[in-house]
Design an enzyme around this catalytic site. Structure first.
Site, PDB file in Angstrom:
ATOM      1  N   GLU A  72       0.848  -1.203   0.000  1.00  0.00           N
ATOM      2  CA  GLU A  72       0.000   0.000   0.000  1.00  0.00           C
ATOM      3  C   GLU A  72       0.881   1.251   0.000  1.00  0.00           C
ATOM      4  OE1 GLU A  72      -2.810   1.180  -0.415  1.00  0.00           O
ATOM      5  OE2 GLU A  72      -4.389  -0.260   0.060  1.00  0.00           O
ATOM      6  N   ASP A 113     -10.035   0.510  -4.580  1.00  0.00           N
ATOM      7  CA  ASP A 113      -8.965   0.581  -3.590  1.00  0.00           C
ATOM      8  C   ASP A 113      -8.229   1.906  -3.806  1.00  0.00           C
ATOM      9  OD1 ASP A 113      -6.674  -0.067  -1.837  1.00  0.00           O
ATOM     10  OD2 ASP A 113      -7.450  -2.107  -1.912  1.00  0.00           O
TER      11      ASP A 113
END
Length: 319
Positions: free
Chosen positions: A26, A222
């Site tokens: 991430e 996302d």
């Protein structure tokens, strides 16, 4: 409305930049001063730094769950962690607390974050087990942290228009990407039309509008980033692709990724025309299916969409 099989043209398939598997890759970003991409493995508690010029790769072990590392104007980094914001000295890796945010909440950790166009940083929290509505959305601006929204389950897709007039975000389980109009300081507008202040409460803000709906898609919104032409590049968890959305929120193209859980894209390289894509192994039972789940990917946009590039981020000033 998006179909389970994307009808948009495929621009190409991303290649692996680094094959170490992240459980939850991430927070990718570009450090222009050092010519390197950085990203986090949140669950693995690692900060990855990869220099494009010579493929030098460095991993820094972290003591806390960390989701983003923002370059600071003094050369250090600001870490977005499960206990709040911390400063990491670039030279020695020493980490020191700077602002506590949910530090006494053992249920939550940090998640998506992105530098905005006004010199601020938006960042978020969520439940460590994705507990419904456990998370919040925050903004750091001129040394102060304010809460913008509460009761978010999985905050994602934080990104900004080049002119600083709009912000986007998603609560992933809703399958919708939302858009907020911002004031000239980069805060969401208030319902009553008065300027944003440190005392402003989330319920006093104008409600964001639905900008894109992925309810009929196999993937879930996302991480995201906006390019210099106003198009969004959106990673779709569970779909193995990054979608390119028009300024009107329609998917016009996509990039294929050899990993089910694409998590977040970021622009980098000397011309900001290399797109890095993080992925995750979290929740996958079979990691030997021929795909490269959890690897970190790149694709050269100059080869497929000449002239398309990202927006340059300025280092963050804490005061």
């Amino acid at each position: 409305m998006n179909n389970k099989t994307p009808s948009s043209p495929c621009l190409g398939e991303a290649r692996v930049l680094h094959d170490q598997r992240c459980e939850l890759g991430e927070g990718p970003g570009w450090d222009a001063a050092r010519g390197e991409f950085r990203w986090l493995d949140i669950i693995g508690r690692q900060l990855h730094r990869h220099r494009l010029e010579d493929d030098q790769h460095r991993i820094i072990e972290l003591a806390q769950l960390t989701s983003f590392a923002a370059p600071l104007s003094d050369g250090d980094d600001l870490l977005v962690t499960e206990h709040g914001l911390m400063v990491m000295e670039h030279a020695h890796g020493t980490v020191s607390p700077w602002r506590d945010v949910e530090a006494d909440n053992g249920v939550t950790r940090s998640n998506d974050a992105r530098l905005d166009r006004h010199g601020g940083l938006w960042f978020s929290s969520m439940g460590k087990s994705a507990q419904p509505e456990a998370g919040s959305l925050y903004r750091l601006y001129r040394g102060e942290v304010t809460v913008l929204r509460r009761q978010i389950s999985i905050p994602n897709a934080i990104c900004f228009s080049a002119d600083g007039h709009y912000a986007w975000f998603a609560d992933t389980p809703t399958q919708k990407v939302m858009r907020w109009r911002l004031d000239d300081q980069g805060f969401p507008l208030r319902e009553d039309g008065t300027p944003f202040s440190q005392d402003t409460q989330p319920d006093e803000l104008v409600a964001p509008e639905v900008w894109a709906d992925f309810s009929d898609d196999i993937g879930s919104p996302d991480g995201a980033v906006i390019d210099a032409d106003g198009y969004m590049w959106l990673a779709l968890w569970g779909a193995g692709r990054v979608a390119r959305l028009s300024p009107e929120g329609e998917e016009v193209a996509h990039i294929k990724v050899a990993a089910n859980h694409t998590t977040c894209p970021a622009f980098g390289g000397a011309n900001l025309d290399t797109l890095l894509i993080t992925t995750a192994t979290e929740g996958l039972d079979n990691l030997d299916d021929g795909l490269q789940h959890g690897a970190t990917f790149v694709i050269e946009l100059a080869d497929i969409l000449p002239g398309v590039r990202g927006q340059a981020d300025e280092p963050l000033h804490l005061r």
